[in-house]
Design an enzyme around this catalytic site. Sequence first.
Site, short mmCIF file in Angstrom:
data_model
loop_
_atom_site.label_atom_id
_atom_site.label_comp_id
_atom_site.label_asym_id
_atom_site.label_seq_id
_atom_site.Cartn_x
_atom_site.Cartn_y
_atom_site.Cartn_z
N GLU A 28 0.86 -1.18 0.00
CA GLU A 28 0.00 0.00 0.00
C GLU A 28 0.89 1.23 0.00
O GLU A 28 1.67 1.44 0.94
CB GLU A 28 -0.91 0.03 1.23
CG GLU A 28 -1.82 1.26 1.23
CD GLU A 28 -2.60 1.44 2.51
OE1 GLU A 28 -3.73 1.97 2.43
OE2 GLU A 28 -2.09 1.07 3.59
N LEU A 29 0.80 2.03 -1.05
CA LEU A 29 1.57 3.26 -1.13
C LEU A 29 0.81 4.36 -0.40
O LEU A 29 -0.20 4.86 -0.89
CB LEU A 29 1.77 3.65 -2.60
CG LEU A 29 2.63 2.68 -3.43
CD1 LEU A 29 2.43 2.94 -4.90
CD2 LEU A 29 4.09 2.83 -3.06
N ARG A 30 1.29 4.71 0.81
CA ARG A 30 0.66 5.77 1.59
C ARG A 30 1.20 7.12 1.12
O ARG A 30 2.07 7.72 1.76
CB ARG A 30 0.89 5.55 3.08
CG ARG A 30 -0.02 4.50 3.70
CD ARG A 30 -1.50 4.90 3.60
NE ARG A 30 -1.76 6.17 4.26
CZ ARG A 30 -2.16 6.29 5.52
NH1 ARG A 30 -2.35 5.20 6.26
NH2 ARG A 30 -2.39 7.48 6.05
N ARG A 61 -4.66 9.24 1.78
CA ARG A 61 -5.67 9.39 2.83
C ARG A 61 -5.94 10.86 3.14
O ARG A 61 -5.02 11.67 3.29
CB ARG A 61 -5.19 8.66 4.09
CG ARG A 61 -6.18 8.64 5.23
CD ARG A 61 -7.40 7.79 4.92
NE ARG A 61 -7.07 6.39 4.72
CZ ARG A 61 -7.45 5.69 3.67
NH1 ARG A 61 -8.15 6.25 2.69
NH2 ARG A 61 -7.14 4.41 3.57
N HIS A 116 -13.36 5.06 8.17
CA HIS A 116 -12.53 4.97 9.36
C HIS A 116 -13.20 5.65 10.55
O HIS A 116 -13.82 6.70 10.41
CB HIS A 116 -11.16 5.63 9.13
CG HIS A 116 -10.39 5.06 7.99
ND1 HIS A 116 -10.62 5.42 6.69
CD2 HIS A 116 -9.40 4.13 7.96
CE1 HIS A 116 -9.80 4.75 5.90
NE2 HIS A 116 -9.05 3.97 6.64
N LYS A 142 -14.30 -1.06 2.75
CA LYS A 142 -13.30 -1.30 3.81
C LYS A 142 -13.76 -0.56 5.06
O LYS A 142 -13.98 0.66 5.02
CB LYS A 142 -11.92 -0.80 3.37
CG LYS A 142 -10.87 -0.82 4.48
CD LYS A 142 -9.60 -0.13 4.01
CE LYS A 142 -8.61 0.06 5.16
NZ LYS A 142 -7.44 0.86 4.73
N ARG A 180 -7.59 -9.09 12.37
CA ARG A 180 -6.67 -9.03 11.23
C ARG A 180 -6.37 -10.43 10.70
O ARG A 180 -5.93 -10.57 9.55
CB ARG A 180 -5.41 -8.27 11.63
CG ARG A 180 -5.71 -6.82 11.96
CD ARG A 180 -4.48 -6.04 12.38
NE ARG A 180 -4.83 -4.66 12.71
CZ ARG A 180 -4.90 -3.66 11.85
NH1 ARG A 180 -4.67 -3.90 10.56
NH2 ARG A 180 -5.21 -2.44 12.23
N GLN A 203 -1.75 -3.23 14.18
CA GLN A 203 -1.21 -3.98 13.05
C GLN A 203 -0.21 -5.03 13.53
O GLN A 203 0.63 -4.77 14.37
CB GLN A 203 -0.54 -3.04 12.04
CG GLN A 203 -1.52 -2.28 11.19
CD GLN A 203 -0.85 -1.44 10.12
OE1 GLN A 203 0.35 -1.21 10.16
NE2 GLN A 203 -1.63 -0.97 9.16
#
Length: 219
Positions: A28-30, A61, A116, A142, A180, A203
Amino acid sequence: MLIAVPLDDTNFSENLKKAKEKGADIVELRVDQFSDTSLNYVKEKLEEVHSQGLKTILTIRSPEEGGREVKNREELFEELSPLSDYTDIELSSRGLLVKLYNITKEAGKKLIISYHNFELTPPNWIIREVLREGYRYGGIPKIAVKANSYEDVARLLCISRQVEGEKILISMGDYGKISRLAGYVFGSVITYCSLEKAFAPGQIPLEEMVELRKKFYRL
């Protein structure tokens, strides 16, 4: 269940190599955490991930949902979504949703529509509504919400199971760590793990998740 590792651009090539060696499926490229958000720079990082045989999630984001402001956010989404395997856009960014759905559909890519809540797990009707809205906009919904009890975790997973379709389910925080791994049983298709640093509470380290996936799901 696919395993994704979020990365910013700190020591990017080194961390990408580690992610591949340790068994990640997706990076995932943040981009909202990048030091440089110019189009060519981000495109180079996207191509570098693909050159290693890994899939990508393009995420920029919004500040309202835990990210940083990126002034050329819309340009990056429009230009790079056709190149990324997945693009993550917040349900709250409704002005971009239809546009990104059309772009990703035409390119044969997938759209993740995310919600979120870093404070709590919302009522059941909100969970259902978020899932349905995600499907209505043609994406993979999501839901990433803070769990303040084990009951919150069970509620998120069980309620989400009642709504058919691919989804991504995350209970954040210490209570939610089990989600998770267990989320896969309830229809969650991607789990997010940490490499050098965690981008969200709870995480699990990549190496640990790879072993757990083998042990429980033989994947």
